[in-house]
Write a protein that holds these residues in place. Structure first.
Motif, PDB file in Angstrom:
ATOM      1  N   UNK A  70      -0.893  -5.980  -6.871  1.00  0.00           N
ATOM      2  CA  UNK A  70      -0.323  -5.472  -8.086  1.00  0.00           C
ATOM      3  C   UNK A  70       1.224  -5.555  -8.107  1.00  0.00           C
ATOM      4  N   UNK A  71       1.667  -5.513  -6.641  1.00  0.00           N
ATOM      5  CA  UNK A  71       3.080  -5.500  -6.403  1.00  0.00           C
ATOM      6  C   UNK A  71       3.459  -5.894  -5.040  1.00  0.00           C
ATOM      7  N   UNK A  72       4.695  -6.090  -4.660  1.00  0.00           N
ATOM      8  CA  UNK A  72       5.170  -6.104  -3.326  1.00  0.00           C
ATOM      9  C   UNK A  72       5.095  -4.800  -2.727  1.00  0.00           C
ATOM     10  N   UNK A  73       4.574  -4.900  -1.477  1.00  0.00           N
ATOM     11  CA  UNK A  73       4.341  -3.539  -0.778  1.00  0.00           C
ATOM     12  C   UNK A  73       4.697  -3.540   0.499  1.00  0.00           C
ATOM     13  N   UNK A  74       5.310  -2.786   1.163  1.00  0.00           N
ATOM     14  CA  UNK A  74       5.793  -2.818   2.369  1.00  0.00           C
ATOM     15  C   UNK A  74       4.513  -2.122   3.372  1.00  0.00           C
ATOM     16  N   UNK A  75       4.333  -2.444   4.608  1.00  0.00           N
ATOM     17  CA  UNK A  75       3.327  -1.881   5.495  1.00  0.00           C
ATOM     18  C   UNK A  75       4.070  -0.859   6.460  1.00  0.00           C
ATOM     19  N   UNK A  76       3.404  -0.202   6.959  1.00  0.00           N
ATOM     20  CA  UNK A  76       2.075   0.405   6.442  1.00  0.00           C
ATOM     21  C   UNK A  76       2.010   1.313   5.208  1.00  0.00           C
ATOM     22  N   UNK A  77       1.034   1.202   4.416  1.00  0.00           N
ATOM     23  CA  UNK A  77       0.626   1.813   3.112  1.00  0.00           C
ATOM     24  C   UNK A  77      -0.540   2.802   3.351  1.00  0.00           C
ATOM     25  N   UNK A  78      -0.131   3.908   2.774  1.00  0.00           N
ATOM     26  CA  UNK A  78      -1.328   4.915   2.712  1.00  0.00           C
ATOM     27  C   UNK A  78      -2.056   4.687   1.362  1.00  0.00           C
ATOM     28  N   UNK A  79      -3.390   5.024   1.647  1.00  0.00           N
ATOM     29  CA  UNK A  79      -4.108   4.963   0.430  1.00  0.00           C
ATOM     30  C   UNK A  79      -5.129   5.948   0.734  1.00  0.00           C
ATOM     31  N   UNK A  80      -5.979   6.747  -0.389  1.00  0.00           N
ATOM     32  CA  UNK A  80      -6.914   7.821  -0.414  1.00  0.00           C
ATOM     33  C   UNK A  80      -8.056   7.770  -1.212  1.00  0.00           C
ATOM     34  N   UNK A  81      -8.255   6.632  -2.134  1.00  0.00           N
ATOM     35  CA  UNK A  81      -9.099   6.477  -2.876  1.00  0.00           C
ATOM     36  C   UNK A  81      -9.852   5.206  -2.914  1.00  0.00           C
ATOM     37  N   UNK A  82     -11.204   5.168  -2.998  1.00  0.00           N
ATOM     38  CA  UNK A  82     -11.991   3.475  -3.144  1.00  0.00           C
ATOM     39  C   UNK A  82     -12.846   3.869  -4.205  1.00  0.00           C
ATOM     40  N   UNK A  83     -13.180   2.940  -5.206  1.00  0.00           N
ATOM     41  CA  UNK A  83     -13.824   3.228  -6.480  1.00  0.00           C
ATOM     42  C   UNK A  83     -14.528   1.804  -6.735  1.00  0.00           C
ATOM     43  N   UNK A 118     -16.114   2.996 -12.452  1.00  0.00           N
ATOM     44  CA  UNK A 118     -15.210   3.964 -11.885  1.00  0.00           C
ATOM     45  C   UNK A 118     -15.551   5.231 -11.674  1.00  0.00           C
ATOM     46  N   UNK A 119     -16.627   5.711 -12.216  1.00  0.00           N
ATOM     47  CA  UNK A 119     -17.218   7.069 -11.975  1.00  0.00           C
ATOM     48  C   UNK A 119     -17.635   7.396 -10.735  1.00  0.00           C
ATOM     49  N   UNK A 120     -17.898   6.101  -9.850  1.00  0.00           N
ATOM     50  CA  UNK A 120     -18.256   6.030  -8.563  1.00  0.00           C
ATOM     51  C   UNK A 120     -17.203   5.869  -7.506  1.00  0.00           C
ATOM     52  N   UNK A 121     -16.748   6.839  -7.025  1.00  0.00           N
ATOM     53  CA  UNK A 121     -15.495   6.825  -6.180  1.00  0.00           C
ATOM     54  C   UNK A 121     -15.366   7.721  -4.817  1.00  0.00           C
ATOM     55  N   UNK A 122     -14.889   7.544  -3.947  1.00  0.00           N
ATOM     56  CA  UNK A 122     -14.836   8.564  -3.067  1.00  0.00           C
ATOM     57  C   UNK A 122     -13.378   8.692  -2.487  1.00  0.00           C
ATOM     58  N   UNK A 123     -12.808   9.987  -1.974  1.00  0.00           N
ATOM     59  CA  UNK A 123     -11.667  10.336  -1.611  1.00  0.00           C
ATOM     60  C   UNK A 123     -11.631  10.336   0.043  1.00  0.00           C
ATOM     61  N   UNK A 124     -10.836   9.470   0.665  1.00  0.00           N
ATOM     62  CA  UNK A 124     -10.829   9.364   2.038  1.00  0.00           C
ATOM     63  C   UNK A 124      -9.488   8.863   2.454  1.00  0.00           C
ATOM     64  N   UNK A 125      -8.798   9.505   3.747  1.00  0.00           N
ATOM     65  CA  UNK A 125      -7.356   9.067   3.891  1.00  0.00           C
ATOM     66  C   UNK A 125      -7.645   7.754   4.860  1.00  0.00           C
TER      67      UNK A 125
END
Length: 191
Positions: free
Chosen positions: A73-86, A91-98
């Motif tokens: 979706x964009x140019x993103x520098x690494x490392x990049x933090x995320x905390x959600x997978x769906x 999309x009502x099925x999702x988890x939050x994890x770092x």
């Protein structure tokens, strides 16, 4: 950057657009083949020597996965933090994890220090805790340039603070698709 024209940064994206998506978990065998292909790359064509060396020397730990991501979706520098997978289709099925995106292999060929807008990448993700079970539901790529079926599970990867808008947009478009089929986009009142 890596010599590519900068396209769009995250700030230019609406929150509902700020997610990566994946439909394939790469097996260790495939990763080994990709690493071997990278080793044979003409050094003049290596886009980022440090990223190239890091990937070639990388060995997966139990808290890491390699996913094939589609059309960033964009140019993103690494490392990049995320905390959600769906789940994109539910999309009502999702988890939050770092977790964080630590390595990127542009178009499956060139290790670089970024994600490039609109392109596909092999991405190495490292989880703070264990790799979540939801990733085990993905198609597992066992061959170089394997392709999941069209009905294979697709997961989204985002930051939790963007997820409410992502989820709302996905639920809206899923409703349009169920009502209007392939021409749902003609009825999208919020493109």
């Amino acid at each position: 950057m890596n010599g590519f024209k900068q396209m769009r940064n995250e700030e230019a994206c609406r929150p509902r657009e700020r997610f990566l998506f994946t439909d394939e978990l790469m097996s260790d065998e495939v990763v080994t083949k990709i690493k071997e292909a990278c080793k044979r790359t003409d050094q003049a064509k290596v886009l980022n020597k440090s990223a190239h060396a890091r990937f070639i020397n990388w060995s997966r730990t139990e808290k890491e996965v390699c996913l094939f991501t589609l059309y960033a979706y964009a140019d993103i520098m690494l490392p990049k933090q995320f905390d959600c997978i769906f789940k994109l289709d539910n999309p009502s099925v999702f988890i939050n994890t770092k977790f964080q995106l630590t390595q990127s292999i542009y178009e499956g060929k060139y290790p670089i220090e970024t994600i490039e807008d609109g392109h596909k990448h092999l991405c190495i993700f490292e989880f703070e805790d264990n790799v979540p079970d939801i990733l085990n539901e993905l198609y597992v790529g066992t061959k170089f340039y394997d392709t999941p079926s069209k009905d294979a599970l697709t997961l989204g990867i985002c930051q939790a603070n963007d997820f409410a808008e992502i989820r709302s947009r996905l639920e809206y478009t899923l409703k349009l698709k169920s009502e209007y089929g392939m021409e749902w986009w003609k009825f999208d009142e919020d493109p």
